[in-house]
Design a protein around this motif. Structure first.
Motif, PDB file in Angstrom:
ATOM      1  N   ARG A  15     -16.691 -61.693  32.985  1.00 31.22           N
ATOM      2  CA  ARG A  15     -17.587 -60.618  33.445  1.00 31.22           C
ATOM      3  C   ARG A  15     -17.552 -60.455  34.960  1.00 31.22           C
ATOM      4  N   ASN A  16     -17.715 -61.562  35.666  1.00 38.76           N
ATOM      5  CA  ASN A  16     -17.796 -61.469  37.125  1.00 38.76           C
ATOM      6  C   ASN A  16     -16.448 -61.157  37.752  1.00 38.76           C
ATOM      7  N   ARG A  17     -15.366 -61.566  37.107  1.00 39.22           N
ATOM      8  CA  ARG A  17     -14.030 -61.166  37.561  1.00 39.22           C
ATOM      9  C   ARG A  17     -13.913 -59.638  37.439  1.00 39.22           C
ATOM     10  N   ALA A  18     -14.408 -59.088  36.332  1.00 42.45           N
ATOM     11  CA  ALA A  18     -14.367 -57.636  36.135  1.00 42.45           C
ATOM     12  C   ALA A  18     -15.245 -56.918  37.162  1.00 42.45           C
ATOM     13  N   ILE A  19     -16.404 -57.485  37.466  1.00 44.24           N
ATOM     14  CA  ILE A  19     -17.284 -56.887  38.476  1.00 44.24           C
ATOM     15  C   ILE A  19     -16.593 -56.910  39.839  1.00 44.24           C
ATOM     16  N   ALA A  20     -15.929 -58.022  40.159  1.00 45.30           N
ATOM     17  CA  ALA A  20     -15.183 -58.114  41.421  1.00 45.30           C
ATOM     18  C   ALA A  20     -14.090 -57.043  41.464  1.00 45.30           C
ATOM     19  N   ALA A  86     -23.199 -59.637  50.936  1.00 49.65           N
ATOM     20  CA  ALA A  86     -24.042 -59.292  49.792  1.00 49.65           C
ATOM     21  C   ALA A  86     -23.662 -60.228  48.651  1.00 49.65           C
ATOM     22  N   VAL A  87     -24.605 -60.434  47.734  1.00 50.83           N
ATOM     23  CA  VAL A  87     -24.391 -61.337  46.603  1.00 50.83           C
ATOM     24  C   VAL A  87     -24.860 -60.639  45.326  1.00 50.83           C
ATOM     25  N   LEU A  88     -24.101 -60.827  44.269  1.00 50.05           N
ATOM     26  CA  LEU A  88     -24.486 -60.298  42.967  1.00 50.05           C
ATOM     27  C   LEU A  88     -23.859 -61.151  41.878  1.00 50.05           C
ATOM     28  N   GLY A  89     -24.269 -60.909  40.646  1.00 49.52           N
ATOM     29  CA  GLY A  89     -23.652 -61.625  39.552  1.00 49.52           C
ATOM     30  C   GLY A  89     -24.331 -61.366  38.232  1.00 49.52           C
ATOM     31  N   SER A  90     -23.593 -61.664  37.166  1.00 49.07           N
ATOM     32  CA  SER A  90     -24.172 -61.532  35.836  1.00 49.07           C
ATOM     33  C   SER A  90     -24.703 -62.884  35.381  1.00 49.07           C
ATOM     34  N   SER A  91     -25.690 -62.812  34.535  1.00 48.87           N
ATOM     35  CA  SER A  91     -26.336 -64.001  33.995  1.00 48.87           C
ATOM     36  C   SER A  91     -26.877 -63.599  32.624  1.00 48.87           C
ATOM     37  N   SER A  92     -27.798 -64.362  32.116  1.00 50.29           N
ATOM     38  CA  SER A  92     -28.441 -64.026  30.847  1.00 50.29           C
ATOM     39  C   SER A  92     -29.936 -64.194  30.992  1.00 50.29           C
ATOM     40  N   LYS A  93     -30.667 -63.187  30.561  1.00 46.04           N
ATOM     41  CA  LYS A  93     -32.132 -63.281  30.601  1.00 46.04           C
ATOM     42  C   LYS A  93     -32.663 -64.272  29.573  1.00 46.04           C
ATOM     43  N   LYS A  94     -31.777 -64.781  28.720  1.00 44.45           N
ATOM     44  CA  LYS A  94     -32.180 -65.824  27.768  1.00 44.45           C
ATOM     45  C   LYS A  94     -32.406 -67.152  28.484  1.00 44.45           C
ATOM     46  N   LYS A 122     -28.695 -58.667  40.204  1.00 46.43           N
ATOM     47  CA  LYS A 122     -28.532 -59.533  39.039  1.00 46.43           C
ATOM     48  C   LYS A 122     -28.347 -58.645  37.811  1.00 46.43           C
ATOM     49  N   ILE A 123     -27.331 -58.972  37.030  1.00 45.85           N
ATOM     50  CA  ILE A 123     -26.983 -58.184  35.862  1.00 45.85           C
ATOM     51  C   ILE A 123     -27.136 -59.056  34.624  1.00 45.85           C
ATOM     52  N   ASP A 124     -27.811 -58.532  33.605  1.00 47.04           N
ATOM     53  CA  ASP A 124     -27.980 -59.252  32.350  1.00 47.04           C
ATOM     54  C   ASP A 124     -26.754 -59.025  31.470  1.00 47.04           C
ATOM     55  N   GLN A 125     -25.950 -60.078  31.326  1.00 44.99           N
ATOM     56  CA  GLN A 125     -24.751 -60.061  30.482  1.00 44.99           C
ATOM     57  C   GLN A 125     -23.723 -59.043  30.999  1.00 44.99           C
ATOM     58  N   ASP A 126     -23.195 -58.201  30.113  1.00 42.37           N
ATOM     59  CA  ASP A 126     -22.202 -57.203  30.523  1.00 42.37           C
ATOM     60  C   ASP A 126     -22.883 -56.043  31.220  1.00 42.37           C
ATOM     61  N   ASN A 128     -24.030 -52.429  32.272  1.00 46.73           N
ATOM     62  CA  ASN A 128     -24.093 -51.096  31.683  1.00 46.73           C
ATOM     63  C   ASN A 128     -23.940 -50.067  32.811  1.00 46.73           C
ATOM     64  N   ASP A 129     -24.061 -48.797  32.499  1.00 44.83           N
ATOM     65  CA  ASP A 129     -23.868 -47.760  33.513  1.00 44.83           C
ATOM     66  C   ASP A 129     -24.859 -47.883  34.669  1.00 44.83           C
ATOM     67  N   ALA A 130     -26.111 -48.220  34.359  1.00 44.77           N
ATOM     68  CA  ALA A 130     -27.113 -48.388  35.421  1.00 44.77           C
ATOM     69  C   ALA A 130     -26.768 -49.577  36.315  1.00 44.77           C
ATOM     70  N   ASP A 131     -26.278 -50.654  35.717  1.00 39.17           N
ATOM     71  CA  ASP A 131     -25.864 -51.819  36.499  1.00 39.17           C
ATOM     72  C   ASP A 131     -24.696 -51.457  37.411  1.00 39.17           C
TER      73      ASP A 131
END
Length: 148
Positions: A15-20, A86-94, A122-126, A128-131
């Motif tokens: 996921r984070n590789r794709a975000i990068a 700047a810092v960002l990343g995906s995680s899980s709200k679980k 911070k992005i929950d999992q994959d 979406n368009d808003a993220d």
């Protein structure tokens, strides 16, 4: 002069590789960008960039990824000389501590004399368009900060 922006990522699921990669696509026409996996980054060279963007997942319930440990430890010894970041990343709200690695990295980059130029994302999992819209806004803020 074309600004240099280093995009640093830690990714377990991809996921984070794709975000990068998404960040690089957003910035490629405006800035010289390079993507580097976090375990391959020399924190002592970061200040040579006009800006850095760190993209990291949070491991388990709030820990930095194993591959980010050396980078994080080195940041404690680095003077970023007002390097924009700047810092960002995906995680899980679980998880109990959603996206805490983003918080840890943001705090340490600020403590290392970096200049935070965008709110952390911070992005929950994959994403979406808003993220992705928030990621695009972060990229624009980082780029615009290099023009000042």
């Amino acid at each position: 002069m074309t600004p240099s922006i280093q995009i640093i990522f830690a990714s377990q699921s991809g996921r984070n590789r794709a975000i990068a990669g998404h960040l690089q696509a957003q910035l490629a026409s405006k800035a010289q960008t390079v993507i580097t996996e976090i375990s391959q980054v020399n924190a002592f060279d970061l200040a040579a960039n006009d800006a850095i963007i760190v993209v990291s997942y949070t491991f388990h319930d709030g820990e930095l990824p194993d591959e980010a440990q050396d980078f994080f430890a080195d940041l404690k010894e680095v003077d970023l000389a007002r390097t924009k970041f700047a810092v960002l990343g995906s995680s899980s709200k679980k998880h109990i501590h959603f996206g805490r690695a983003v918080d840890y990295l943001t705090i340490q980059l600020n403590s290392s004399n970096g200049e935070q130029v965008a709110d952390s994302v911070k992005i929950d999992q994959d994403p979406n368009d808003a993220d992705l819209a928030r990621v695009d806004a972060l990229a624009a803020q980082v780029f615009n900060s290099t023009l000042a």
